[in-house]
Scaffold this motif. Sequence first.
Motif, mmCIF file in Angstrom:
data_model
loop_
_atom_site.group_PDB
_atom_site.id
_atom_site.type_symbol
_atom_site.label_atom_id
_atom_site.label_comp_id
_atom_site.label_asym_id
_atom_site.label_seq_id
_atom_site.Cartn_x
_atom_site.Cartn_y
_atom_site.Cartn_z
ATOM 1 N N ILE A 124 9.103 11.383 -2.038
ATOM 2 C CA ILE A 124 8.127 10.356 -1.643
ATOM 3 C C ILE A 124 8.781 8.986 -1.569
ATOM 4 O O ILE A 124 8.502 8.203 -0.650
ATOM 5 C CB ILE A 124 6.919 10.373 -2.596
ATOM 6 C CG1 ILE A 124 6.126 11.661 -2.370
ATOM 7 C CG2 ILE A 124 6.029 9.153 -2.386
ATOM 8 C CD1 ILE A 124 5.022 11.905 -3.365
ATOM 9 N N THR A 125 9.666 8.672 -2.510
ATOM 10 C CA THR A 125 10.365 7.380 -2.468
ATOM 11 C C THR A 125 11.216 7.270 -1.203
ATOM 12 O O THR A 125 11.212 6.235 -0.533
ATOM 13 C CB THR A 125 11.235 7.198 -3.722
ATOM 14 O OG1 THR A 125 10.398 7.222 -4.877
ATOM 15 C CG2 THR A 125 12.000 5.889 -3.680
ATOM 16 N N ASN A 126 11.936 8.333 -0.864
ATOM 17 C CA ASN A 126 12.760 8.309 0.346
ATOM 18 C C ASN A 126 11.913 8.162 1.605
ATOM 19 O O ASN A 126 12.285 7.435 2.526
ATOM 20 C CB ASN A 126 13.637 9.557 0.431
ATOM 21 C CG ASN A 126 14.752 9.533 -0.582
ATOM 22 O OD1 ASN A 126 15.168 8.483 -1.052
ATOM 23 N ND2 ASN A 126 15.233 10.709 -0.959
ATOM 24 N N ARG A 127 10.790 8.849 1.652
ATOM 25 C CA ARG A 127 9.891 8.713 2.810
ATOM 26 C C ARG A 127 9.310 7.310 2.890
ATOM 27 O O ARG A 127 9.155 6.748 3.972
ATOM 28 C CB ARG A 127 8.779 9.746 2.753
ATOM 29 C CG ARG A 127 9.256 11.125 3.122
ATOM 30 C CD ARG A 127 8.129 12.090 3.261
ATOM 31 N NE ARG A 127 8.645 13.411 3.583
ATOM 32 C CZ ARG A 127 7.916 14.494 3.627
ATOM 33 N NH1 ARG A 127 6.620 14.418 3.378
ATOM 34 N NH2 ARG A 127 8.451 15.648 3.925
ATOM 35 N N THR A 128 8.960 6.741 1.741
ATOM 36 C CA THR A 128 8.425 5.381 1.715
ATOM 37 C C THR A 128 9.456 4.386 2.222
ATOM 38 O O THR A 128 9.147 3.517 3.038
ATOM 39 C CB THR A 128 7.981 5.013 0.281
ATOM 40 O OG1 THR A 128 7.004 5.955 -0.167
ATOM 41 C CG2 THR A 128 7.395 3.617 0.233
ATOM 42 N N MET A 145 0.827 -1.205 0.000
ATOM 43 C CA MET A 145 0.000 0.000 0.000
ATOM 44 C C MET A 145 0.861 1.256 0.000
ATOM 45 O O MET A 145 0.508 2.262 -0.613
ATOM 46 C CB MET A 145 -0.946 0.009 1.206
ATOM 47 C CG MET A 145 -2.080 -0.987 1.080
ATOM 48 S SD MET A 145 -3.344 -0.801 2.343
ATOM 49 C CE MET A 145 -2.477 -1.312 3.810
ATOM 50 N N LEU A 146 1.998 1.202 0.697
ATOM 51 C CA LEU A 146 2.900 2.352 0.725
ATOM 52 C C LEU A 146 3.548 2.602 -0.639
ATOM 53 O O LEU A 146 3.770 3.735 -1.029
ATOM 54 C CB LEU A 146 3.995 2.145 1.771
ATOM 55 C CG LEU A 146 3.579 2.202 3.228
ATOM 56 C CD1 LEU A 146 4.744 1.796 4.124
ATOM 57 C CD2 LEU A 146 3.092 3.586 3.594
ATOM 58 N N MET A 147 3.853 1.540 -1.338
ATOM 59 C CA MET A 147 4.595 1.649 -2.594
ATOM 60 C C MET A 147 3.696 1.642 -3.829
ATOM 61 O O MET A 147 4.197 1.723 -4.952
ATOM 62 C CB MET A 147 5.587 0.496 -2.686
ATOM 63 C CG MET A 147 6.597 0.492 -1.567
ATOM 64 S SD MET A 147 7.782 -0.819 -1.715
ATOM 65 C CE MET A 147 8.740 -0.237 -3.086
ATOM 66 N N LYS A 148 2.401 1.590 -3.626
ATOM 67 C CA LYS A 148 1.463 1.349 -4.714
ATOM 68 C C LYS A 148 1.573 2.326 -5.881
ATOM 69 O O LYS A 148 1.680 1.929 -7.023
ATOM 70 C CB LYS A 148 0.042 1.365 -4.151
ATOM 71 C CG LYS A 148 -1.007 0.895 -5.109
ATOM 72 C CD LYS A 148 -2.343 0.809 -4.401
ATOM 73 C CE LYS A 148 -3.381 0.165 -5.287
ATOM 74 N NZ LYS A 148 -4.645 0.034 -4.599
ATOM 75 N N GLU A 172 11.293 1.668 9.172
ATOM 76 C CA GLU A 172 10.748 1.802 10.519
ATOM 77 C C GLU A 172 9.787 0.655 10.846
ATOM 78 O O GLU A 172 9.779 0.154 11.971
ATOM 79 C CB GLU A 172 10.039 3.150 10.680
ATOM 80 C CG GLU A 172 10.995 4.314 10.763
ATOM 81 C CD GLU A 172 10.285 5.659 10.839
ATOM 82 O OE1 GLU A 172 9.031 5.698 10.797
ATOM 83 O OE2 GLU A 172 10.988 6.680 10.935
ATOM 84 N N ILE A 173 8.999 0.246 9.869
ATOM 85 C CA ILE A 173 8.103 -0.896 10.078
ATOM 86 C C ILE A 173 8.924 -2.130 10.416
ATOM 87 O O ILE A 173 8.604 -2.866 11.353
ATOM 88 C CB ILE A 173 7.219 -1.145 8.837
ATOM 89 C CG1 ILE A 173 6.159 -0.056 8.717
ATOM 90 C CG2 ILE A 173 6.567 -2.523 8.893
ATOM 91 C CD1 ILE A 173 5.384 -0.080 7.417
ATOM 92 N N ASP A 174 9.992 -2.362 9.655
ATOM 93 C CA ASP A 174 10.860 -3.512 9.930
ATOM 94 C C ASP A 174 11.488 -3.416 11.320
ATOM 95 O O ASP A 174 11.516 -4.389 12.075
ATOM 96 C CB ASP A 174 11.963 -3.626 8.870
ATOM 97 C CG ASP A 174 11.442 -4.069 7.519
ATOM 98 O OD1 ASP A 174 10.326 -4.630 7.473
ATOM 99 O OD2 ASP A 174 12.139 -3.840 6.525
ATOM 100 N N GLN A 175 11.988 -2.238 11.650
ATOM 101 C CA GLN A 175 12.647 -2.038 12.945
ATOM 102 C C GLN A 175 11.663 -2.274 14.094
ATOM 103 O O GLN A 175 11.971 -3.004 15.041
ATOM 104 C CB GLN A 175 13.202 -0.616 13.021
ATOM 105 C CG GLN A 175 13.820 -0.272 14.357
ATOM 106 C CD GLN A 175 14.211 1.208 14.439
ATOM 107 O OE1 GLN A 175 14.016 1.970 13.510
ATOM 108 N NE2 GLN A 175 14.750 1.599 15.576
#
Length: 161
Positions: A129-133, A55-58, A139-142
């Motif tokens: 946007i790519t860098n923020r994604t 969803m983040l990378m869509k 952060e999700i992984d961490q």
Amino acid sequence: MGYDAGSITVLSGLEAIRHRPAMYVGSTGPEGVHHLMEEVVQNAVDEATLETVPMLMKRTPYLGMWANVATLTGLLGTISGLVIAFKAVATAAPEEKQQMLASGISVAMYTTAFGLVVAIPTIIAHSVITNRTVKLIDEIDQYSVKLINLLTARQRGSLKE
């Protein structure tokens, strides 16, 4: 008494683990239960991550595509304008050459400017946007790893309340 397909019982969900825990856990003691809980937590976190990351990378790649299209559209206009200009030099009457040449160069310059005006901010937006994604995914992984460690430590009893 024979063994056939009718004698096979299909167990689903946690029912299979309840009936034959050693088959799934490795042992039925506390260490096996802790291992099972780690696996359950890990699978839940992985599942949530697999739902969230797409969803983040869509739609992010579309920005890069639009930047490329804008650049190429500007280039196409530049070529068209130059074709008009060279055609004017080659075929127009002497009194019309200056006007047609200026018109062709004008088309070339305006379309080049249009392509760049659209492409440059789009490339910047795509990069941001790519860098923020990527940062969000990291952060999700961490935090996923921290959550798994927290829950498994608590399950093992090594975490003080």
